[in-house]
Design a protein around this motif. Sequence first.
Motif, mmCIF file in Angstrom:
data_model
loop_
_atom_site.group_PDB
_atom_site.id
_atom_site.type_symbol
_atom_site.label_atom_id
_atom_site.label_comp_id
_atom_site.label_asym_id
_atom_site.label_seq_id
_atom_site.Cartn_x
_atom_site.Cartn_y
_atom_site.Cartn_z
ATOM 1 N N ALA A 149 -45.981 -32.690 -4.865
ATOM 2 C CA ALA A 149 -44.552 -32.553 -5.116
ATOM 3 C C ALA A 149 -44.293 -31.857 -6.446
ATOM 4 C CB ALA A 149 -43.889 -33.932 -5.111
ATOM 5 N N ARG A 150 -45.114 -32.157 -7.433
ATOM 6 C CA ARG A 150 -44.952 -31.546 -8.751
ATOM 7 C C ARG A 150 -45.080 -30.031 -8.692
ATOM 8 N NH1 ARG A 150 -47.059 -30.089 -13.707
ATOM 9 N NH2 ARG A 150 -49.098 -29.578 -12.907
ATOM 10 N N PHE A 151 -46.023 -29.548 -7.889
ATOM 11 C CA PHE A 151 -46.196 -28.104 -7.737
ATOM 12 C C PHE A 151 -44.922 -27.457 -7.202
ATOM 13 C CE2 PHE A 151 -46.962 -24.741 -4.590
ATOM 14 C CZ PHE A 151 -47.443 -23.736 -5.420
ATOM 15 N N TRP A 152 -44.357 -28.014 -6.148
ATOM 16 C CA TRP A 152 -43.181 -27.416 -5.520
ATOM 17 C C TRP A 152 -41.947 -27.494 -6.412
ATOM 18 C CZ3 TRP A 152 -42.728 -24.709 -1.010
ATOM 19 C CH2 TRP A 152 -43.857 -24.668 -0.194
ATOM 20 N N ILE A 153 -41.725 -28.639 -7.016
ATOM 21 C CA ILE A 153 -40.514 -28.799 -7.830
ATOM 22 C C ILE A 153 -40.614 -27.960 -9.096
ATOM 23 C CG2 ILE A 153 -39.134 -30.471 -9.124
ATOM 24 C CD1 ILE A 153 -40.079 -32.539 -6.958
ATOM 25 N N SER A 154 -41.791 -27.887 -9.692
ATOM 26 C CA SER A 154 -41.971 -27.028 -10.866
ATOM 27 C C SER A 154 -41.698 -25.569 -10.510
ATOM 28 C CB SER A 154 -43.386 -27.186 -11.426
ATOM 29 O OG SER A 154 -43.620 -28.486 -11.912
ATOM 30 N N ILE A 230 -42.743 -36.828 0.646
ATOM 31 C CA ILE A 230 -43.116 -35.528 0.104
ATOM 32 C C ILE A 230 -42.670 -34.422 1.043
ATOM 33 C CG2 ILE A 230 -45.035 -34.059 -0.601
ATOM 34 C CD1 ILE A 230 -44.280 -36.349 -2.542
ATOM 35 N N ALA A 231 -42.730 -34.659 2.348
ATOM 36 C CA ALA A 231 -42.238 -33.658 3.300
ATOM 37 C C ALA A 231 -40.753 -33.394 3.091
ATOM 38 C CB ALA A 231 -42.498 -34.128 4.733
ATOM 39 N N ARG A 232 -39.990 -34.433 2.817
ATOM 40 C CA ARG A 232 -38.555 -34.256 2.567
ATOM 41 C C ARG A 232 -38.313 -33.443 1.299
ATOM 42 N NH1 ARG A 232 -37.087 -40.522 3.067
ATOM 43 N NH2 ARG A 232 -34.922 -39.951 2.648
ATOM 44 N N ILE A 233 -39.130 -33.676 0.295
ATOM 45 C CA ILE A 233 -39.004 -32.899 -0.943
ATOM 46 C C ILE A 233 -39.345 -31.435 -0.690
ATOM 47 C CG2 ILE A 233 -40.033 -32.535 -3.222
ATOM 48 C CD1 ILE A 233 -40.314 -35.608 -3.402
ATOM 49 N N VAL A 234 -40.436 -31.191 0.044
ATOM 50 C CA VAL A 234 -40.854 -29.809 0.309
ATOM 51 C C VAL A 234 -39.777 -29.062 1.096
ATOM 52 C CG1 VAL A 234 -42.524 -28.383 1.542
ATOM 53 C CG2 VAL A 234 -43.315 -30.294 0.148
ATOM 54 N N VAL A 235 -39.174 -29.711 2.081
ATOM 55 C CA VAL A 235 -38.102 -29.068 2.858
ATOM 56 C C VAL A 235 -36.934 -28.703 1.947
ATOM 57 C CG1 VAL A 235 -36.356 -29.463 4.633
ATOM 58 C CG2 VAL A 235 -38.735 -30.113 5.058
ATOM 59 N N MET A 236 -36.540 -29.626 1.062
ATOM 60 C CA MET A 236 -35.444 -29.342 0.131
ATOM 61 C C MET A 236 -35.788 -28.180 -0.782
ATOM 62 S SD MET A 236 -34.575 -29.749 -3.351
ATOM 63 C CE MET A 236 -35.595 -31.097 -3.956
ATOM 64 N N VAL A 237 -36.985 -28.201 -1.356
ATOM 65 C CA VAL A 237 -37.393 -27.152 -2.287
ATOM 66 C C VAL A 237 -37.507 -25.812 -1.561
ATOM 67 C CG1 VAL A 237 -39.254 -26.335 -3.773
ATOM 68 C CG2 VAL A 237 -38.555 -28.727 -3.872
ATOM 69 N N ALA A 238 -38.078 -25.813 -0.359
ATOM 70 C CA ALA A 238 -38.223 -24.569 0.391
ATOM 71 C C ALA A 238 -36.874 -23.925 0.644
ATOM 72 C CB ALA A 238 -38.950 -24.839 1.710
#
Length: 292
Positions: A149-154, A230-238
């Motif tokens: 998650a840190r990778f995607w949000i950063s 984490i999947a929910r975070i990745v979808v939001m970030v994407a």
Amino acid sequence: MRDQDTANAGDRQYPHPFNDVVALIPAYNEAATIRDLVERALKIVPNVVVVDDGSIDATAARLKDLPVALLRNRRNLGKAASLWKGFDYALGRGARCVVTLDGDGQHRPEDIRRLIAAAERFPGSIVIGARLHDKKNFPVQRYYANQFARFWISWAAGYPIADTQSGFRVYPAALLARLGRREVSRKRFVLESEILIAAARRGVRSVAVPIPGIYLAHTRPSHFRPVRDIARIVVMVAGRLLMRAMYPSGLWRSLTLPVAIEVMPELTGLSSVPLADAVGEKAVSPQHSAGS
């Protein structure tokens, strides 16, 4: 206990250096930990707000006779809704900043002083109590989920963030007051990640203060589900990256800039692994990275 349903909390005035700081604790079924957590927080900050998110255990009852503001959701609405309820309460009472802690005992209230000290040294920044350096105390699955998650949000924020999933933070009230509903959600799980991204677009970055990773055996099972959450975070970030044509400059900066970490000599109870080594990046004092 000052309950919103029965009293107008926050009327008391405290001759205290942190009188304009609100400690906010969202809680859902935290009867096992909430009283000890709040009693310790009250020794640091006189204004403590607990948002009981529709608990079906004795969370609210455990706060009996404590001088806290208790806000209640009539049903379980989730952490985001509880945080915003507390944010709005604090902003309405003129708070300078809001310190958030989880209700399950993962965060030491005694570290509030250190986070506020960092906030005072770097006004306007979000301060995050970062745990990823303390790998030996981290459940393995959660550690790698947090790193992912840190990778995607950063990337979406455009700079490296030491710990994007820690709920132990100091938010400047001025930032919270400016965040609009189009920038961050009021109800979704990903709120805390969204705030970091939206703040970065407004020129507000985060500073990390190392804290220990604490996972108590006697507490209720974690609400965190690594794969699903984490999947929910990745979808939001994407989605946010797609709106910015994948933001390649943000990816480059997130991989090449140093992490802003406030290192203090009074750290205790931490493992020997430096935070920068744990996250795989060079660390610098925040003042040296501010212009990066």
